[in-house]
Motif scaffolding. Structure first.
Motif, short mmCIF file in Angstrom:
data_model
loop_
_atom_site.label_atom_id
_atom_site.label_comp_id
_atom_site.label_asym_id
_atom_site.label_seq_id
_atom_site.Cartn_x
_atom_site.Cartn_y
_atom_site.Cartn_z
N HIS A 212 44.08 29.39 36.56
CA HIS A 212 43.01 28.95 37.47
C HIS A 212 42.66 27.49 37.20
O HIS A 212 42.51 26.69 38.14
CB HIS A 212 41.76 29.83 37.29
CG HIS A 212 41.72 31.00 38.19
ND1 HIS A 212 41.80 30.89 39.56
CD2 HIS A 212 41.59 32.32 37.92
CE1 HIS A 212 41.72 32.09 40.10
NE2 HIS A 212 41.61 32.97 39.14
N ARG A 213 42.53 27.14 35.94
CA ARG A 213 42.16 25.76 35.58
C ARG A 213 43.22 24.78 36.04
O ARG A 213 42.92 23.65 36.47
CB ARG A 213 41.95 25.66 34.07
CG ARG A 213 41.37 24.34 33.62
CD ARG A 213 41.10 24.36 32.12
NE ARG A 213 42.32 24.62 31.38
CZ ARG A 213 42.37 25.04 30.12
NH1 ARG A 213 41.25 25.27 29.47
NH2 ARG A 213 43.52 25.20 29.50
N ALA A 214 44.50 25.20 35.96
CA ALA A 214 45.61 24.33 36.39
C ALA A 214 45.80 24.34 37.89
O ALA A 214 46.56 23.52 38.43
CB ALA A 214 46.90 24.77 35.70
N GLY A 215 45.10 25.26 38.61
CA GLY A 215 45.24 25.32 40.05
C GLY A 215 46.48 26.02 40.53
O GLY A 215 46.90 25.83 41.67
N TRP A 216 47.09 26.85 39.68
CA TRP A 216 48.31 27.56 40.08
C TRP A 216 48.01 28.76 40.94
O TRP A 216 48.83 29.18 41.72
CB TRP A 216 49.11 27.98 38.85
CG TRP A 216 49.57 26.83 38.01
CD1 TRP A 216 49.73 25.52 38.40
CD2 TRP A 216 49.92 26.86 36.62
NE1 TRP A 216 50.16 24.75 37.36
CE2 TRP A 216 50.27 25.54 36.24
CE3 TRP A 216 49.94 27.87 35.66
CZ2 TRP A 216 50.67 25.22 34.95
CZ3 TRP A 216 50.33 27.56 34.37
CH2 TRP A 216 50.70 26.24 34.02
N ARG B 190 46.45 38.48 29.02
CA ARG B 190 46.47 38.34 30.47
C ARG B 190 45.24 37.59 31.00
O ARG B 190 45.36 36.73 31.87
CB ARG B 190 46.53 39.73 31.12
CG ARG B 190 46.67 39.69 32.64
CD ARG B 190 46.49 41.05 33.28
NE ARG B 190 47.25 42.10 32.63
CZ ARG B 190 47.28 43.36 33.04
NH1 ARG B 190 46.59 43.72 34.12
NH2 ARG B 190 47.98 44.26 32.40
N VAL B 191 44.06 37.90 30.46
CA VAL B 191 42.84 37.23 30.91
C VAL B 191 42.92 35.73 30.63
O VAL B 191 42.54 34.90 31.47
CB VAL B 191 41.59 37.86 30.23
CG1 VAL B 191 40.34 37.05 30.57
CG2 VAL B 191 41.43 39.30 30.65
N ASP B 192 43.44 35.39 29.47
CA ASP B 192 43.58 33.98 29.10
C ASP B 192 44.60 33.29 30.01
O ASP B 192 44.40 32.14 30.41
CB ASP B 192 44.02 33.87 27.64
CG ASP B 192 43.87 32.45 27.09
OD1 ASP B 192 42.94 31.74 27.52
OD2 ASP B 192 44.68 32.07 26.23
N ALA B 193 45.67 33.99 30.35
CA ALA B 193 46.68 33.43 31.26
C ALA B 193 46.08 33.15 32.63
O ALA B 193 46.38 32.13 33.26
CB ALA B 193 47.87 34.38 31.38
N LEU C 177 50.73 37.21 39.13
CA LEU C 177 49.52 36.63 38.54
C LEU C 177 48.37 36.57 39.54
O LEU C 177 47.22 36.83 39.19
CB LEU C 177 49.83 35.23 38.01
CG LEU C 177 48.69 34.51 37.27
CD1 LEU C 177 48.27 35.31 36.04
CD2 LEU C 177 49.13 33.11 36.88
N SER C 178 48.67 36.23 40.78
CA SER C 178 47.62 36.16 41.81
C SER C 178 46.95 37.52 42.01
O SER C 178 45.73 37.61 42.14
CB SER C 178 48.21 35.66 43.13
OG SER C 178 48.66 34.34 43.01
N LEU C 179 47.76 38.56 42.05
CA LEU C 179 47.20 39.90 42.23
C LEU C 179 46.43 40.33 40.98
O LEU C 179 45.36 40.94 41.08
CB LEU C 179 48.32 40.90 42.53
CG LEU C 179 48.97 40.74 43.91
CD1 LEU C 179 50.19 41.63 44.03
CD2 LEU C 179 47.98 41.05 45.02
N ALA C 180 46.96 39.99 39.81
CA ALA C 180 46.26 40.31 38.57
C ALA C 180 44.91 39.58 38.50
O ALA C 180 43.91 40.13 38.04
CB ALA C 180 47.12 39.95 37.37
N ALA C 181 44.89 38.34 38.98
CA ALA C 181 43.66 37.55 38.98
C ALA C 181 42.61 38.16 39.90
O ALA C 181 41.41 37.97 39.68
CB ALA C 181 43.96 36.11 39.40
N ASP C 182 43.06 38.89 40.92
CA ASP C 182 42.12 39.57 41.82
C ASP C 182 41.66 40.91 41.26
O ASP C 182 40.92 41.64 41.92
CB ASP C 182 42.78 39.79 43.19
CG ASP C 182 42.90 38.50 43.98
OD1 ASP C 182 42.14 37.55 43.69
OD2 ASP C 182 43.76 38.43 44.88
N GLY C 183 42.14 41.24 40.05
CA GLY C 183 41.70 42.47 39.40
C GLY C 183 42.58 43.68 39.65
O GLY C 183 42.24 44.79 39.27
#
Length: 201
Positions: free
Chosen positions: A196-200, A188-191, A149-155
């Motif tokens: 991010h909102r939960a700080g995970w 995935r974008v919603d996840a 998820l962290s890598l996905a969040a970085d695009g």
């Protein structure tokens, strides 16, 4: 004398932290980037390994278990610097068998106290991170799911995530599907937004 291996990817911050810690008469510091640290003989001699969890190298080390293996082999206590509001990072640090946790907003005196406690083999948890630990305990994602998820969040696309974490692309897609299901997200974008909102991440 307390021997520290300080690992940080940003040269300026690594130098600043080294100057801060090296100013204490009972502490000796060897500083390195994550890439340099992987081959440092200093792992074998350190009492404390001080790392900043915001460095890109931490994710690679934790996901590949390099850091825990080094730490377990040497007996050095792992002390992490982490931003408040990031329980997912705390969970990764706990999985890496960290002994000390210090908020990046903490005053220098607190970091020095944590270094001495970890060097003595005692656990140190910054009071500012207490609520984050509770949130980390409730988090539904596994460490590997957080890595993906962290890598996905970085695009990063699926292929890049697979290469970074030494996984098959199908396995990455399975992780992403599990993340979407566990977070109750639509996609995935919603996840990523929920996490991010939960700080995970």
């Amino acid at each position: 004398m307390i021997r520290i291996l300080l690992v940080h990817d940003t040269t300026l911050l690594r130098s600043a932290l080294t100057s801060l810690v090296q100013g204490e008469g009972d502490i000796d510091v060897v500083a390195a980037s994550w890439e340099e640290a992987s081959g440092k003989a200093s792992w074998r001699h350190a009492d404390v390994c001080l790392v900043d969890m915001d460095c890109p190298g931490f994710l690679r080390a934790a996901s590949g278990a390099d850091l825990p293996r080094q730490e377990a082999a040497t007996g050095a206590g792992l002390l992490v610097l982490v931003r408040a509001g990031k329980p997912g990072l705390l969970r990764q640090a706990h999985a890496a068998r960290a002994l000390g946790y210090v908020s990046k907003d903490a005053p220098p005196e607190r970091l020095l106290r944590a270094i001495r406690q970890v060097a003595a083999g005692h656990r140190f948890v910054d009071d500012e991170l207490a609520c984050d630990f509770l949130s980390a305990a409730e988090m539904p994602l596994t460490r590997q799911e957080l890595n993906v998820l962290s890598l996905a969040a970085d695009g990063a696309p699926v292929a890049e995530i697979a290469t970074s974490l030494w996984l098959a692309e199908g396995t990455v897609r399975n992780y992403l599907a599990a993340i979407i299901r566990k977070t109750g997200a639509r996609n995935r974008v919603d996840a990523i937004r929920i996490s991010h909102r939960a700080g995970w991440v």
